[in-house]
Design an enzyme around this catalytic site. Structure first.
Site, PDB file in Angstrom:
ATOM      1  N   VAL B 177       0.840  -1.196   0.000  1.00  0.00           N
ATOM      2  CA  VAL B 177       0.000   0.000   0.000  1.00  0.00           C
ATOM      3  C   VAL B 177       0.881   1.255   0.000  1.00  0.00           C
ATOM      4  O   VAL B 177       0.612   2.231  -0.705  1.00  0.00           O
ATOM      5  CB  VAL B 177      -0.953   0.003   1.230  1.00  0.00           C
ATOM      6  CG1 VAL B 177      -1.694   1.328   1.326  1.00  0.00           C
ATOM      7  CG2 VAL B 177      -1.923  -1.166   1.148  1.00  0.00           C
ATOM      8  N   LEU B 180       2.284   1.923  -3.409  1.00  0.00           N
ATOM      9  CA  LEU B 180       1.208   2.465  -4.243  1.00  0.00           C
ATOM     10  C   LEU B 180       0.985   3.949  -3.955  1.00  0.00           C
ATOM     11  O   LEU B 180       0.899   4.780  -4.862  1.00  0.00           O
ATOM     12  CB  LEU B 180      -0.078   1.676  -3.968  1.00  0.00           C
ATOM     13  CG  LEU B 180      -1.305   2.054  -4.773  1.00  0.00           C
ATOM     14  CD1 LEU B 180      -1.136   1.564  -6.201  1.00  0.00           C
ATOM     15  CD2 LEU B 180      -2.567   1.445  -4.172  1.00  0.00           C
ATOM     16  N   HIS B 181       0.926   4.258  -2.674  1.00  0.00           N
ATOM     17  CA  HIS B 181       0.668   5.627  -2.223  1.00  0.00           C
ATOM     18  C   HIS B 181       1.768   6.572  -2.711  1.00  0.00           C
ATOM     19  O   HIS B 181       1.487   7.629  -3.287  1.00  0.00           O
ATOM     20  CB  HIS B 181       0.610   5.597  -0.690  1.00  0.00           C
ATOM     21  CG  HIS B 181       0.455   6.925  -0.033  1.00  0.00           C
ATOM     22  ND1 HIS B 181      -0.623   7.742  -0.258  1.00  0.00           N
ATOM     23  CD2 HIS B 181       1.233   7.572   0.862  1.00  0.00           C
ATOM     24  CE1 HIS B 181      -0.486   8.842   0.475  1.00  0.00           C
ATOM     25  NE2 HIS B 181       0.632   8.773   1.147  1.00  0.00           N
ATOM     26  N   VAL B 182       3.011   6.172  -2.501  1.00  0.00           N
ATOM     27  CA  VAL B 182       4.140   7.029  -2.896  1.00  0.00           C
ATOM     28  C   VAL B 182       4.162   7.182  -4.417  1.00  0.00           C
ATOM     29  O   VAL B 182       4.311   8.290  -4.939  1.00  0.00           O
ATOM     30  CB  VAL B 182       5.480   6.440  -2.395  1.00  0.00           C
ATOM     31  CG1 VAL B 182       6.659   7.213  -2.965  1.00  0.00           C
ATOM     32  CG2 VAL B 182       5.514   6.448  -0.879  1.00  0.00           C
ATOM     33  N   ALA B 185       1.455   9.461  -5.732  1.00  0.00           N
ATOM     34  CA  ALA B 185       1.723  10.869  -5.420  1.00  0.00           C
ATOM     35  C   ALA B 185       2.767  11.455  -6.367  1.00  0.00           C
ATOM     36  O   ALA B 185       2.730  12.636  -6.706  1.00  0.00           O
ATOM     37  CB  ALA B 185       2.179  11.006  -3.974  1.00  0.00           C
TER      38      ALA B 185
END
Ligand code: SF4
Ligand code: SF4
Ligand code: SF4
Lengths: 333, 226
Positions: B177, B180-182, B185
């Site tokens: 996760v 994915l988040h990084v 962004a």
């Protein structure tokens, strides 16, 4: 068994050790397993497997072995408290590698009270769960003669070995945060002596030698027990952990659990196996997939950029509403 | 459903328009969370597989890695749940999320013109938010069970075995996760400044979170020009 001058391995604990200096007959080069070391080179030679045999039916519960263990390993168990049972201390500790566990058991067949005494301690499993669980390279090692030993300077005190062991043996010291258990007196065995506990046992309920010899010795004992009415006498060398290098002769080998919860069919917990097996490989693959997938997407998909059109649209939208009179831009909290 | 405007969100007319997205406390908290999550991942991976054991040297060796890892976890737990309290309302699911997810191909290809107008968070961001919240809860509970130095006596060995397995699976998932988040962004240009400067451009809001922008404008959350 070898009686030659060179140190060729196991001797019984009964014979007195030779007086001349002896080089250690096994070492670093004889490791068959080393914790967290998947690429360990295979050992060049196979040593004769050794074993300690504990004949429960011959034990008188004197605890000479416990004392000898404390003495040899120079541990200092805390002074305990008597709670009305002979088992003392109440559990294995980082300072007590072996413990006589006493059980009062009424035999349903004979209605006799039997006083079962089992010497608890590391079983030196052929497939050691402690070693499998350990994350620190070289904190747990297994020699080709079967001895499983903890190398304390490599231990990080995580306690994984405690969860990996099917016999609940290792204990983490609250003082130095390292794991401790019976060493099978590897330091004595290496120079041709038997374990201290076996040496001290006044009834020879504990004997030591090659695993083959110990099995043969056990067979004789079992025959004797059977002839005296213990129909289910047998050897405890559980196959679920690949056999052990500490074995018991039990008079009720059909129900090991009556001996202070000795596991009937010990094996490394499937949960531990999954954690150390599948989870590790699938986990690394999943994380790798995410990372590589991101890079590939980054290379092939154009960055999601805001266009000047977007900015103009926003300005138009905001411009439709009259801005409030300008003031100093405030910092918000 | 009209989304409640997060306190502090406001539009500043100008060229370009700027929009306040995160206040200083949220940003500070986000970075504490980020740093502790990274330290946790590195120290945890070191104990997860022998091939990464060398990472323990970053923390001063195996023993200190073992000591520090759970404390990083405590920091993460506290900082994340302050963040949670600040952001959970805007992350409640909405009907538009289903539409968004059903057009995930357009999302990945960056065809935002085919997507519905979105509030402050899209379904992906909400997924990251709730995924993190759930996984951090699982990790702190299973982590305490195996924190033997202080809680060794509290649970039995079979429980600890389950906790070890659950902890490692949850850790793998949260790292996924996190990646994915990084990545999202970075790929969505103009996003990082929301967590550094606290603002985004009007164009960014128009492109990715048009409903949020409209709500801010419509509810006259308009601040001074910048
Ligand atoms: S406590 Fe020591 S021996 Fe036991 S698993 Fe951890 S590092 Fe290995
Ligand atoms: S009994 Fe436990 S500590 Fe001893 S070798 Fe087997 S798994 Fe390791
Ligand atoms: S073999 Fe040595 S360490 Fe193990 S119980 Fe006997 S005396 Fe103690």
């Amino acid at each position: 068994m070898s009686g030659s001058i060179v140190n060729a391995g196991p001797r019984t604990a009964v014979s007195n050790p030779p007086v001349q200096d002896m080089p250690s007959y096994f070492g670093e080069q004889d490791l068959v397993r080393r914790s967290a070391t998947p690429d360990l080179p295979p050992p060049a030679r196979q040593l004769t497997p050794v074993a300690k045999l504990i004949d429960v039916s011959k034990c008188i519960g004197c605890k000479a072995c416990q004392s000898a263990c404390v003495e040899w390993n120079d541990t200092t168990p805390a002074i305990g408290e008597n709670v009305g049972v002979y088992t003392n201390p109440h559990d294995l500790t980082e300072n007590m590698f072996t413990l006589m566990r006493f059980t009062e058991w009424v035999n349903p067949d004979t209605d006799n009270l039997e006083w079962l005494i089992r010497k608890d301690g590391c079983m030196h499993c052929a497939d050691p769960g402690c070693l499998k669980a350990c994350p620190a390279p070289g904190a747990i090692v297994q020699y080709t003669n079967g001895i499983v030993d903890f190398i304390h300077e490599n231990c990080i005190g995580c306690g994984y070995c405690v969860k990996g062991c099917p016999f609940n043996i290792p204990r983490i010291s609250k003082a130095d945060h390292r794991s401790y258990k019976c060493t099978l007196c590897s330091d004595r065995v290496a120079v041709g002596q038997g374990p201290a506990c076996a040496k001290a046992c006044p009834t020879q309920a504990i004997v030591f030698g090659t695993k083959e010899d110990m099995k043969r010795h056990a067979a004789g004992r079992i025959e004797d027990l059977k002839s005296r009415g213990f129909a289910h006498a047998g050897l405890y060398d559980p196959p679920g952990v690949g056999g052990t290098h500490v074995m018991y002769v039990l008079h009720h080998a059909d129900k090991p659990h009556i001996y202070a919860d000795l596991p009937d069919d010990p094996r490394i917990s499937p949960i531990v196996q999954t954690w150390k097996g599948l989870t590790k490989y699938v986990g690394l693959a999943a994380m790798g997939f995410m990372a590589v997938g991101s890079v590939i997407h980054g290379v092939f998909a154009r960055p999601n950029r805001v266009s000047s059109e977007d900015e103009e649209n926003a300005e138009k939208l905001v411009g439709t509403v009259a801005p409030q009179p300008p003031s100093q831009p405030e910092e918000r909290g | 459903m009209v989304e409640r405007i997060q306190p502090g969100d406001a539009v500043h007319p100008g060229h370009p328009v700027t929009v306040n997205r995160y206040g200083p406390t949220t940003r500070a908290n986000h970075w504490v969370t980020a740093v502790s999550l990274i330290l946790l991942a590195i120290s945890g991976l070191a104990l997860f597989t022998p091939s990464l054991y060398f990472l323990t040297t970053l923390f001063g060796g195996g023993q200190s890695t073992r000591i520090l890892h759970p404390w990083f976890g405590v920091v993460l737990f506290i900082s994340f749940f302050v963040l949670f309290a600040q952001l959970w309302r805007a992350n409640l699911p909405a009907r538009v999320d289903i539409v968004y997810l059903s057009r995930i191909k357009d999302v990945l290809a960056g065809h935002e013109e085919n997507l519905p107008e979105l509030g402050k968070y899209n379904a992906g961001q909400k997924g990251v938010f709730w995924g993190m919240a759930f996984l951090i809860l699982v990790l702190i509970v299973s982590g305490v069970v195996i924190w033997d130095q202080y809680f060794g006596e509290a649970t039995a060995i079979p429980t600890k075995r389950v906790a070890l397995l659950v902890h490692s699976i949850a850790a793998v998932l949260i790292i996924c996760v996190f990646i994915l988040h990084v990545y999202a962004a970075i790929w969505t240009r103009g996003t990082l400044r929301a967590m550094t400067r606290g603002t985004v451009t009007g164009g960014w809001a128009w492109r990715h979170h048009r409903k949020w922008l409209r709500d801010l404008v419509g509810q006259r959350k308009i601040g001074p020009a910048e």
